[in-house]
Write an enzyme that holds these catalytic residues in place. Structure first.
Site, mmCIF file in Angstrom:
data_model
loop_
_atom_site.group_PDB
_atom_site.id
_atom_site.type_symbol
_atom_site.label_atom_id
_atom_site.label_comp_id
_atom_site.label_asym_id
_atom_site.label_seq_id
_atom_site.Cartn_x
_atom_site.Cartn_y
_atom_site.Cartn_z
ATOM 1 C CG ASP A 89 38.312 36.301 37.242
ATOM 2 O OD1 ASP A 89 39.020 36.750 38.158
ATOM 3 O OD2 ASP A 89 37.457 35.408 37.395
HETATM 4 N N1 URA Z 1 33.846 36.364 40.437
HETATM 5 C C1 URA Z 1 34.629 35.719 39.543
HETATM 6 O O1 URA Z 1 34.737 34.489 39.566
HETATM 7 N N2 URA Z 1 35.275 36.446 38.624
HETATM 8 C C2 URA Z 1 35.172 37.786 38.528
HETATM 9 O O2 URA Z 1 35.772 38.395 37.645
HETATM 10 C C3 URA Z 1 34.349 38.443 39.457
HETATM 11 C C4 URA Z 1 33.705 37.713 40.417
#
Ligand code: URA
Length: 238
Positions: free
Chosen positions: A104
């Protein structure tokens, strides 16, 4: 074996047409001899290729470990938002690079950037069970029920999570080390949210058996060696 115009285009990060023009002008030599046939094939491992007398370094594929900072998205170039490929140092940029998997925008840590689609597929496919490990800072403590549920495999709206491991890194159970084998959208955040826990900070620290190099500051990156790539792929055996 690879066509010389392709090798030159990738190695010098120029268009295929520019590569052909260098070859036709006699600027490219293979093992000390100028070549002017653009379709000649070379052995990337053995042949010594030079451009204007200078040796050309050619790696068929590259594999880059980045310590992803917050605020950049996991995508290739050409988006309206800044991507992990945009922030690579100029000398590491070449065509077709993409991030192998998603983090993310606000997640930090181990991001693998490559141009090897087959490798990316192998390490990302849930079928291959390659673990990815994260540190999650939580707004509330997690308890033994959550540990059990994660280990069994929880259900999220339309998705079923494969069994995941979780352990506390602090006394209050608010800093969790979580290992998952899939890469579903917002997976870890959604897993905790099912139990009304918000992930405040998330960092990926390991892919397979390869840990993020802690000498890399956020935004920094370096190439991975063959043995490090094997550590990623063989991680499932551990
Ligand atoms: N899980 C998440 O919620 N975000 C990420 O960036 C990676 C795994």
């Amino acid at each position: 074996m690879e066509r010389i115009d392709k090798v030159i285009s990738v190695a010098l990060n120029v268009s295929r047409n520019d590569a052909k023009s260098y070859i036709r002008k006699g600027l490219i030599a293979v093992n000390g001899k100028a070549v002017n046939n653009i379709s000649v094939k070379v052995d990337e491992k053995k042949d010594v290729i030079s451009f204007n007398g200078n040796p050309v370094q050619y790696d068929k594929f590259v594999y880059i470990m980045m310590n992803k900072p917050k605020g950049v998205i996991s995508a290739s170039e050409g988006r309206s938002e800044k991507t992990v490929v945009d922030i690579l140092p100029q000398e590491m940029k070449r065509k077709n690079l993409f991030p192998a998997g998603r983090l993310d925008k606000d997640t930090t840590g181990f991001m693998l950037i490559t141009d090897d689609g087959d490798f990316a597929h192998r390490i990302l496919s849930p079928k291959n069970h390659i673990p990815k490990t994260y540190i999650a800072v939580l707004d509330k403590p997690f308890d033994a029920n959550i540990v059990k549920a994660f280990e069994k495999g929880i259900e999220l709206k339309n998705d079923v999570c494969m069994p995941a491991k979780i352990k506390a890194l602090d006394e209050e159970n608010r800093i969790a080390q979580v290992t998952i084998k899939q890469g579903m959208y917002h997976q870890i955040k959604r897993m905790f949210l099912k139990y009304s826990i918000t992930v405040l900070e998330l960092k990926r620290i390991k892919m397979g058996a390869l840990e993020l190099d802690d000498s890399l500051a956020e935004g920094e990156c370096r190439y991975l060696s063959d043995s490090e790539l094997q550590l990623i792929e063989n991680g499932r055996l551990l």
